[in-house]
Design an enzyme around this catalytic site. Sequence first.
Site: not given
Length: 483
Positions: A211, A244, A326
Amino acid sequence: MSTENEGTAVPPAPSAPPPPADAPAASAPQGAHPGSAPAAADPYGPPAAQAHPDAGAGESSSAPDPSWPPPPPPSTPAYGGDGGAGHGAAGHGGGGWGAGWGTTHQQPAPKNGRGRGGLVAAVLVAALVAGGLGGGLGYTLARENDSGGSTTVSSSTSGGNVKRDPGTVAAVAAAALPSTVTIEAASSSGEGGTGTGFVFDKQGHIVTNNHVVADAVDGGNLSATFPNGKKYEAEVVGNAQGYDVAVIKLKNAPSDLKPLTLGNSDDVAVGDSTIAIGAPFGLSNTVTTGIISAKNRPVASSDGTGSKASYMSALQTDASINPGNSGGPLLDAQGNVIGINSAIQSTSNGGFGTGQAGSIGLGFAIPINQAKYVAQELIRTGKPVYAKIGASVSLEDTTNGAKITEQGVGGTEPVDPGGPADKAGLKPGDVITKLDDRVIDSGPTLIGEIWTHKPGDEVTLTYERGGKEHTTELTLGSRVGDS
């Protein structure tokens, strides 16, 4: 949880005003609060689909959704670490996961009163607003002392040499920071955000979250900046929506890259110290610490924009993880990478006026053993490979197990004919309650556990049929790609 990949930069606050001619009276320090923490949600009921620190999801009790992956649950946890975006928690979906994904799931209908919060992906860009206290107060005290003929007392100019032994947070951070990068990703239309990544090998491969780089996959712009300020253009080598995980490669990579040492996430214990590195709210090269709060936490995350959900059996940590973290490394006390920071549970949206949430001490990382396997496959073929059982399971928000649906995705068979589940004797209506020694309390939990394995692995499934418990051996199949 829902996640966002963008944030509005806030201009830095002005420095302290110059002192007046006359000695000013000491005033109370003033500073701008970055923002308040969002409202809380419980990411862990019966394992529901949760989102990356930047994601969201919904539920429905209808037949499985024919598309893959199923729409993210309504309250999916958000991504916890992409720069430029925040994430929220996601609920469970009612759509089924097709047999090609190991399990298909049906999005259950939203349930009232569940009060689930959002896991937020740490991927947002913001600026730190500093208060302007100190200058005026210091000037006032100096004037008062001078007028009174005070005596100056000098102290030693040195407290001795500062020694930072191996294993201290400072030593681990000093060794790891040079191999951690801040990633900027933007689509061809200019939309995007900031996240983090780390050096995987000497050839210039960087591992991060899917992402974080999703906006740049189809013709966008991608760059990675090291702590020393050197910036490199990069390209996406491969990305895995379901896991992910993504791998990018630096263009004209330097010859002195130092890959971070990968640890063994299976050996991690609750209570172990953790160190997270990332770019929370755009503040690159930030180091935070905590412990492993839990293991094997079922998390389903998405970015809150209707994107496909990702599933993991996560390492939970209380190290502060925010939008922008992230894709960054979660390290142990020896500096080994044990996970990739990916999602956070947040109490609500908000903070810095960007609609992005921040850390409340509930962060989630993809175990490095799984991420390493995925990264190697992406580097080798450019496509992810998923383990599967070949059956559609419901994502109903229950604690009773993963139920094989009566109907598959798009009207297909719920149990793939000739597939692993079929060969193991599983049938529609069976409720899977254990995979090896791991308790399965929902469809998302089963999916996350299956994906910690590789195709060809043999597992033992415990299931209930007609009120009786049964066990069966099953050899996991495989599916290539995210489609």
